[in-house]
Design a protein around this motif. Structure first.
Motif, PDB file in Angstrom:
ATOM      1  N   ARG A  17       0.822  -1.216   0.000  1.00 51.00           N
ATOM      2  CA  ARG A  17       0.000   0.000   0.000  1.00 51.00           C
ATOM      3  C   ARG A  17       0.858   1.269   0.000  1.00 51.00           C
ATOM      4  O   ARG A  17       0.873   2.031  -0.964  1.00 51.00           O
ATOM      5  N   THR A  18       1.593   1.470   1.102  1.00 49.72           N
ATOM      6  CA  THR A  18       2.348   2.726   1.211  1.00 49.72           C
ATOM      7  C   THR A  18       3.511   2.751   0.219  1.00 49.72           C
ATOM      8  O   THR A  18       3.833   3.794  -0.330  1.00 49.72           O
ATOM      9  N   TYR A  95      18.939  -5.982   2.912  1.00 55.32           N
ATOM     10  CA  TYR A  95      19.248  -5.044   1.819  1.00 55.32           C
ATOM     11  C   TYR A  95      20.591  -4.346   1.997  1.00 55.32           C
ATOM     12  O   TYR A  95      21.326  -4.162   1.040  1.00 55.32           O
ATOM     13  N   ASN A 113       4.599   2.622  11.300  1.00 51.54           N
ATOM     14  CA  ASN A 113       4.016   3.158  12.527  1.00 51.54           C
ATOM     15  C   ASN A 113       4.728   2.500  13.711  1.00 51.54           C
ATOM     16  O   ASN A 113       5.482   1.545  13.530  1.00 51.54           O
ATOM     17  N   VAL A 147      -3.906   4.533   3.442  1.00 55.52           N
ATOM     18  CA  VAL A 147      -3.719   3.962   2.103  1.00 55.52           C
ATOM     19  C   VAL A 147      -4.325   2.558   2.110  1.00 55.52           C
ATOM     20  O   VAL A 147      -3.983   1.749   2.963  1.00 55.52           O
ATOM     21  N   GLU A 302      -0.458  -5.505  13.174  1.00 56.14           N
ATOM     22  CA  GLU A 302       0.650  -4.728  13.747  1.00 56.14           C
ATOM     23  C   GLU A 302       0.366  -4.335  15.196  1.00 56.14           C
ATOM     24  O   GLU A 302       1.019  -3.451  15.737  1.00 56.14           O
TER      25      GLU A 302
END
Ligand SMILES: NC(=O)c1ccc[n+]([C@@H]2O[C@H](COP(=O)([O-])OP(=O)(O)OC[C@H]3O[C@@H](n4cnc5c(N)ncnc54)[C@H](OP(=O)(O)O)[C@@H]3O)[C@@H](O)[C@H]2O)c1
Length: 345
Positions: A17-18, A95, A113, A147, A302
């Protein structure tokens, strides 16, 4: 407008989404590389990634996309925008391990968040980069737009309204945010810089907003419905009152977020008696629901980074948090129930 000098941004989680929203908005002025799950890349290749900005027709995200395993320093990212869910430690380690020999390590932007992403990321960077971890600027973002994913004409779109509004500030590393300020400005994102010392206050302020609605969802109803029911609305208010007590006890403070007078809201929630707040519960529920564009995100997955954060903060400050614990327990049960339901059919 993009040119050869455009900022190079790798958005990790670009199918989400984000991530999709940031990739789409930033791609107007930056050179954006979208990093997605290996299992998703083939389907995405066939179907594309779509966004729908409020009041507009769906549009396709047109950027270069690669799967997670193909990420390397060859793109020479200046910014890694990590938009995966909490916890972030393993993704950050994965990463940065791949690009650890880059001469200039990219800035890491975290838009999760909760209160833990910065610390978890720093620990992961230290694990894979050792001394060089200090060279990575870690920036926290508090995004204010809800979102959501929605189906339009058989296409799965990510939907949000404009402008994109956020607060951001340096969690660790060099203090200059010129590169990000310019990135957000060029993309038309309304970004308010928060000084590094107030970044924890920005996080607790955003968490205040995230806690709203979790009690309702833990009972299996929408936020709007929850505020209509006295027993659930009472838990919503008590949850926030308890949170404010904990925030004060750990010496943090609320700050205003773009377009949201959070200091005043927290002050009123703290001072006004429950009986008085309950008189306005339906109005409050409807205002919050409207501000979220009637999008009911749920976000139970979450919850350990929402109510769970308050429980951890409370323990640190020696303040009991029975209301958060009750909500957390119920939310986890609902989540487990949902997961078992998904597995069995
Ligand atoms: N949605 C909102 O309205 C909103 C608003 C403000 C802040 N936030 C915060 O933003 C964070 C992300 O939320 P979201 O709603 O965008 O979640 P999301 O829709 O689940 O997107 C996350 C995406 O990242 C992918 N991903 C996970 N690990 C990855 C990896 N190692 N490499 C590449 N891709 C990876 C996920 O794939 P899999 O599903 O396969 O794991 C998923 O496609 C959350 O912490 C949330 O609290 C969300």
């Amino acid at each position: 407008m993009k040119d050869n000098n455009s900022i190079r941004v790798a958005v990790v989680g670009a199918a989400g989404r984000t991530g999709r929203m940031f990739a789409f908005e930033l791609a107007k002025s930056a050179n954006v590389l979208g990093v997605v799950r290996k299992e998703e890349i083939e389907t995405i290749g066939k179907q594309g990634l779509w966004v729908r900005r409020e009041g507009e027709e769906p549009k396709q995200l047109r950027i270069k996309l690669i799967s997670e395993d193909r990420f390397s320093y060859s793109f020479l990212p200046q910014v890694v925008f990590l938009t995966t869910k909490n916890p972030v430690g393993s993704a950050v380690g994965y990463y940065y391990q791949k690009i650890k020999n880059m001469e200039k390590l990219p800035c890491l932007v975290l838009s999760q968040n909760g209160l833990s992403a910065g610390k978890e990321a720093k620990e992961a960077l230290e694990r894979v980069l050792g001394e060089r971890a200090k060279e990575v600027q870690v920036v926290r973002v508090s995004l204010l737009n809800p979102v959501e994913k929605e189906e339009i004409g058989g296409r799965q779109c990510v939907a949000y309204f404009l402008p994109v509004r956020l607060s951001f500030g340096v969690f660790s590393g060099k203090k200059d945010v010129g590169l990000l300020s310019s990135l957000f400005k060029k993309a038309g994102i309304k970004a308010k810089e928060v000084e590094p010392a107030r970044v924890p206050d920005m996080e607790v302020s955003k968490l205040f907003l995230n806690l709203i609605g979790i009690p309702s969802v833990s009972w299996g109803v929408s936020l709007k419905k929850g505020f209509e029911e006295k027993r659930i609305a009472e838990e919503e208010f008590l949850c926030l009152k308890e949170y404010i007590r904990v925030v004060k006890a750990v010496g943090r403070d609320f700050i205003n977020l773009p377009g949201i007078p959070l200091k005043l809201l927290a002050f009123l929630l703290d001072k006004l008696p429950l009986s008085f707040l309950l008189l306005f519960r339906k109005k409050i529920g409807s205002i919050v629901s409207q501000a979220r564009g009637e999008k009911e995100k749920g976000n139970l997955d979450e919850v350990d980074y929402y109510q769970g954060e308050v429980v951890r903060l409370g323990k640190r400050a020696g303040i009991p948090t029975p209301i958060q614990e009750r909500i957390l327990k119920r939310a986890r049960q609902r989540l487990n129930h949902f997961r078992v339901g998904c597995r069995s059919g």
